[in-house]
Design an enzyme around this catalytic site. Structure first.
Site, PDB file in Angstrom:
ATOM      1  N   GLU A   1       0.926   3.884   1.971  1.00  0.00           N
ATOM      2  CA  GLU A   1       1.490   4.291   3.249  1.00  0.00           C
ATOM      3  C   GLU A   1       2.743   3.482   3.581  1.00  0.00           C
ATOM      4  OE1 GLU A   1      -3.071   4.608   3.742  1.00  0.00           O
ATOM      5  OE2 GLU A   1      -1.617   3.450   2.585  1.00  0.00           O
TER       6      GLU A   1
ATOM      7  N   HIS B   1       0.826  -1.194   0.000  1.00  0.00           N
ATOM      8  CA  HIS B   1       0.000   0.000   0.000  1.00  0.00           C
ATOM      9  C   HIS B   1       0.867   1.254   0.000  1.00  0.00           C
ATOM     10  CE1 HIS B   1      -3.747  -2.164   1.889  1.00  0.00           C
ATOM     11  NE2 HIS B   1      -3.363  -2.689   0.735  1.00  0.00           N
TER      12      HIS B   1
END
Length: 352
Positions: free
Chosen positions: A73, A71
């Site tokens: 992040e 992802h």
């Protein structure tokens, strides 16, 4: 969401950061540009961007990788390393809160020691839906929501449509003469628009999960339905709407995505595609399929390329018979963008 005792230890000594709306908008715009790189490559996951800023300097950035993982992040945190502590994280969608193949991104942000998170949208996925934001608050992280929300919703239109409407976001692309014709009466159609417009189409194809055409178009044109001329991590799914056998189109391989033949009503087809994870569909005709989609109110966006040529009434129209008897029956679209691409006119419209 209940946090463990170890989770409650994320927060000590976090600096209290003050918000600067102008800087928040600048960094979120950066994150949105990164998120756009994932379009067409991450379904059924959302295409997310993340930027980490420490003392006014970008120390890490990331976007959802092909296939949906890692992802955004996680990519940004890995890039920042220890510089994430005390930083502000700009994320285009609420960080996930559920355990899947990877731990929750909200948990990763908390463990990294970031002091503040700025998000654009709340994730409507029931597994998240505010839980990620709450995890951040519970960890003592300052939270600002709704920065550039409209721009983020535009970028996430496919992901949001699949979750909230149960169908993908559908773009209908039309390339025609000035009098709205897509081919001569004998079927000749190559090429109405110029090479610059055709290259632009391939760039748009790369941002969609699937390319869809009707069975007649597949049998008449034998289209490749792939992205050519630019590098893309994965080719879009090729969807042919037809109840009949298909001609021998190119097999699946590195230059062509999987081929799905589908049939049924347009709304059922789109619902089935959503169930299979598709979030963004780029429909390239033909006329009967375009008419069916328009009549069912399923076209979210129109993309048009108009060439400076007139083909006449006997040429083939880009929309087939609709059965509409009154002007009020015809769907309306609002103009979003128009510009020239090479010698042709490009115009983009959204459902009114």
């Amino acid at each position: 969401m209940t946090l463990t005792s170890s989770s409650r230890n994320y927060a000590p000594a976090r600096p209290r950061l003050t918000s600067d709306p102008q800087q928040d908008a600048v960094h979120m715009a950066h994150a949105l540009r990164l998120a756009k790189r994932g379009l067409g490559n991450v379904w059924p996951n959302p295409a997310v961007g993340c930027v980490l800023v420490h003392d006014g300097r970008v120390v890490g950035r990331g976007w959802t990788q092909p296939g949906g993982r890692p992802h955004a992040e996680r990519m940004a945190l890995d890039a920042a390393g220890p510089l994430a502590r005390g930083a502000t994280a700009y994320v285009t969608l609420e960080p996930c809160a559920h355990h899947g193949r990877t731990p929750p991104c909200a948990e990763g942000l908390a463990q990294s020691g970031v002091a503040r998170v700025v998000s654009a949208l709340t994730d409507p996925d029931p597994r998240v839906a505010g839980k990620g934001h709450q995890m951040l608050r519970d960890a003592g992280i300052a939270l600002t929501q709704g920065v550039l929300a409209a721009q983020a919703a535009e970028l996430q239109a496919g992901f949001l449509s699949r979750l909230t409407r149960g169908r993908p976001f559908l773009t209908l692309k039309l390339a025609s003469s000035l009098d709205g014709r897509i081919a001569m009466a004998n079927g000749e159609s190559q090429w109405i628009t110029g090479p610059a417009a055709r290259a632009h189409v391939h760039a748009l194809r790369a941002q969609h999960d699937a390319i869809m055409v009707g069975g007649m178009t597949a049998r008449t044109d034998l289209p490749q339905l792939n992205v050519r001329g630019i590098q893309t991590p994965q080719q879009p799914v090729r969807i042919v709407v037809s109840g009949q056998a298909l001609p021998p189109l190119a097999p699946q391989g590195p230059d062509h995505g999987p081929l799905w033949r589908v049939e049924g009503s347009c709304d059922q087809i789109l619902a089935d595609l959503a169930q299979r994870g598709i979030t963004r569909v780029f429909c390239e005709g033909g006329g009967r399929l375009a008419a069916s989609l328009l009549g069912a109110g399923l076209v979210d966006q129109l993309i048009g390329y108009s060439a400076g040529v007139m083909l006449g009434a006997e040429a083939q129209p880009f929309v087939g018979p609709t059965g509409w008897e009154h002007l009020a029956d015809a769907p309306r679209f609002r103009l979003v963008e128009t510009r020239t691409i090479g010698p042709d006119l490009f115009h983009r419209w959204r459902a009114a």
